[in-house]
Design an enzyme around this catalytic site. Structure first.
Site, PDB file in Angstrom:
ATOM      1  N   GLY A 176      -3.111   3.889  -2.954  1.00  0.00           N
ATOM      2  CA  GLY A 176      -3.023   2.527  -3.467  1.00  0.00           C
ATOM      3  C   GLY A 176      -3.060   2.444  -4.978  1.00  0.00           C
ATOM      4  O   GLY A 176      -3.394   1.388  -5.525  1.00  0.00           O
ATOM      5  N   HIS A 233       0.835  -1.205   0.000  1.00  0.00           N
ATOM      6  CA  HIS A 233       0.000   0.000   0.000  1.00  0.00           C
ATOM      7  C   HIS A 233       0.866   1.250   0.000  1.00  0.00           C
ATOM      8  O   HIS A 233       2.037   1.235   0.378  1.00  0.00           O
ATOM      9  CB  HIS A 233      -0.932   0.025   1.216  1.00  0.00           C
ATOM     10  CG  HIS A 233      -0.255   0.432   2.495  1.00  0.00           C
ATOM     11  ND1 HIS A 233      -0.126   1.745   2.886  1.00  0.00           N
ATOM     12  CD2 HIS A 233       0.345  -0.312   3.466  1.00  0.00           C
ATOM     13  CE1 HIS A 233       0.514   1.803   4.043  1.00  0.00           C
ATOM     14  NE2 HIS A 233       0.814   0.577   4.422  1.00  0.00           N
ATOM     15  N   CYS A 234       0.254   2.349  -0.428  1.00  0.00           N
ATOM     16  CA  CYS A 234       0.828   3.676  -0.248  1.00  0.00           C
ATOM     17  C   CYS A 234      -0.269   4.514   0.407  1.00  0.00           C
ATOM     18  O   CYS A 234      -0.786   4.119   1.452  1.00  0.00           O
ATOM     19  CB  CYS A 234       1.349   4.254  -1.563  1.00  0.00           C
ATOM     20  SG  CYS A 234       0.201   4.168  -2.953  1.00  0.00           S
ATOM     21  N   THR A 235      -0.628   5.635  -0.161  1.00  0.00           N
ATOM     22  CA  THR A 235      -1.732   6.422   0.400  1.00  0.00           C
ATOM     23  C   THR A 235      -3.045   6.076  -0.289  1.00  0.00           C
ATOM     24  O   THR A 235      -3.999   5.648   0.352  1.00  0.00           O
ATOM     25  CB  THR A 235      -1.442   7.929   0.282  1.00  0.00           C
ATOM     26  OG1 THR A 235      -0.259   8.229   1.025  1.00  0.00           O
ATOM     27  CG2 THR A 235      -2.594   8.751   0.841  1.00  0.00           C
ATOM     28  N   THR A 290       1.969   2.059  -5.250  1.00  0.00           N
ATOM     29  CA  THR A 290       1.492   0.676  -5.203  1.00  0.00           C
ATOM     30  C   THR A 290       1.373   0.111  -6.609  1.00  0.00           C
ATOM     31  O   THR A 290       1.763  -1.042  -6.865  1.00  0.00           O
ATOM     32  CB  THR A 290       0.133   0.608  -4.492  1.00  0.00           C
ATOM     33  OG1 THR A 290       0.285   1.091  -3.153  1.00  0.00           O
ATOM     34  CG2 THR A 290      -0.410  -0.808  -4.462  1.00  0.00           C
TER      35      THR A 290
END
Length: 223
Positions: free
Chosen positions: A117, A113-115, A121
Site C-alpha cells: 500500500g 491497494h497493492c501489497t 498505491t
C-alpha cells in the site's frame, strides 16, 4: 489523508473520516466481515487491486474488485524507489490512467491497494489526488505515513530478500520494501510535472473528460 482503523487491513488512510472518495491500504486478504462492513459504511463500492495476477490471494469479502496490474510483469525485488517510480510513470502510463479511471468512476469511494500500500498505491493515489486538486506537499505528507505501518508487516519478507547481500545492496532492498521517504514521491511528482502535470499526463494516457470531471467532483475542493 486520515489514518483509519479497518479490521483486517493495514496501512489504511482515507480522504475524509466520513464519506471519503478515496481509501488506500495494503493487501486486503485478511479483511474480516467487520472490516468489510466498515468499508461499506464508509461508502466503498469498489476495491482497486494494482497487483499482478500471481500476487492475488483469495477474496472473501463481497465488495466488487477491479484489477489493474500496474507493473505488467513480476514486481521488482530490488532496485531504487525513484527509478522504479519513474519507470512506471514513463512506461506504464496507460495502466496508471486506467487505475485512476476506476477511482473516478466509483459510485462512492474506491479502496486502492497493492501489497504494502505504499508504492503502486502511492503513485495512483498521488496522480488521482494531484489531478483533483491536492498540493504536492499534501501528497508527500500522506506518502511518508506508510513506512511505520508497512515495516512490521513486510519486514520478514524484506529481510529474506536482503539476506546475504552486501551492505549497500541490503540497505537498498530494505528501503525499497519497507520505507516511504519523502524524496521518493517528490521525485515522482517532479517527473509528473515534467510530463505536463497530473491532469495532462492522465489525459495523454486515456483518462476521459467525464472521468476527469468526476474526479474533481468527488474531491469537492478537499484533499
Amino acid at each position: 489523508m486520515l489514518a483509519i482503523d479497518i479490521d483486517g487491513l493495514f496501512n489504511v488512510r482515507a480522504t475524509r473520516a466520513r464519506a471519503p472518495w478515496l481509501v488506500r491500504s495494503g493487501a486486503p486478504e485478511a479483511l474480516t466481515d467487520a472490516g468489510a462492513a466498515a468499508l461499506a459504511e464508509l461508502g466503498v463500492s469498489v476495491i482497486l487491486d494494482l497487483r499482478e495476477p500471481s500476487e492475488h490471494g483469495p477474496v472473501r469479502h463481497g465488495i466488487p474488485v477491479r484489477s489493474v496490474p500496474l507493473y505488467g510483469t513480476e514486481p521488482p525485488a530490488t532496485g531504487g524507489l525513484e527509478a522504479i517510480y519513474e519507470h512506471l510513470l514513463r512506461e506504464r502510463g496507460d495502466a496508471l490512467a486506467r487505475a485512476v479511471g476506476v477511482v473516478a468512476e466509483a459510485d462512492g469511494a474506491a479502496l486502492v491497494h497493492c501489497t504494502a500500500g505504499k508504492d503502486r498505491t502511492g503513485l495512483v493515489v498521488a496522480l488521482a489526488r494531484r489531478a483533483a486538486g491536492a498540493t504536492a506537499d499534501e501528497i508527500v505528507a500522506d506518502y511518508v505515513l506508510s513506512a511505520p505501518h508497512v515495516r512490521p508487516i513486510r519486514a520478514a519478507h524484506a529481510e529474506l530478500i536482503a539476506q546475504g547481500l552486501p551492505g549497500a545492496d541490503r540497505a537498498g532492498v530494505l528501503r525499497l520494501h519497507l520505507e516511504s521517504p519523502p524524496e521518493a514521491i517528490a521525485h515522482a511528482l517532479a517527473v509528473i510535472d515534467e510530463l505536463g502535470g497530473a491532469e495532462r499526463y492522465l489525459r495523454d494516457h486515456g483518462l476521459r473528460d467525464e472521468q476527469m470531471t468526476a474526479l474533481r467532483r468527488k474531491n469537492g475542493g478537499a484533499a
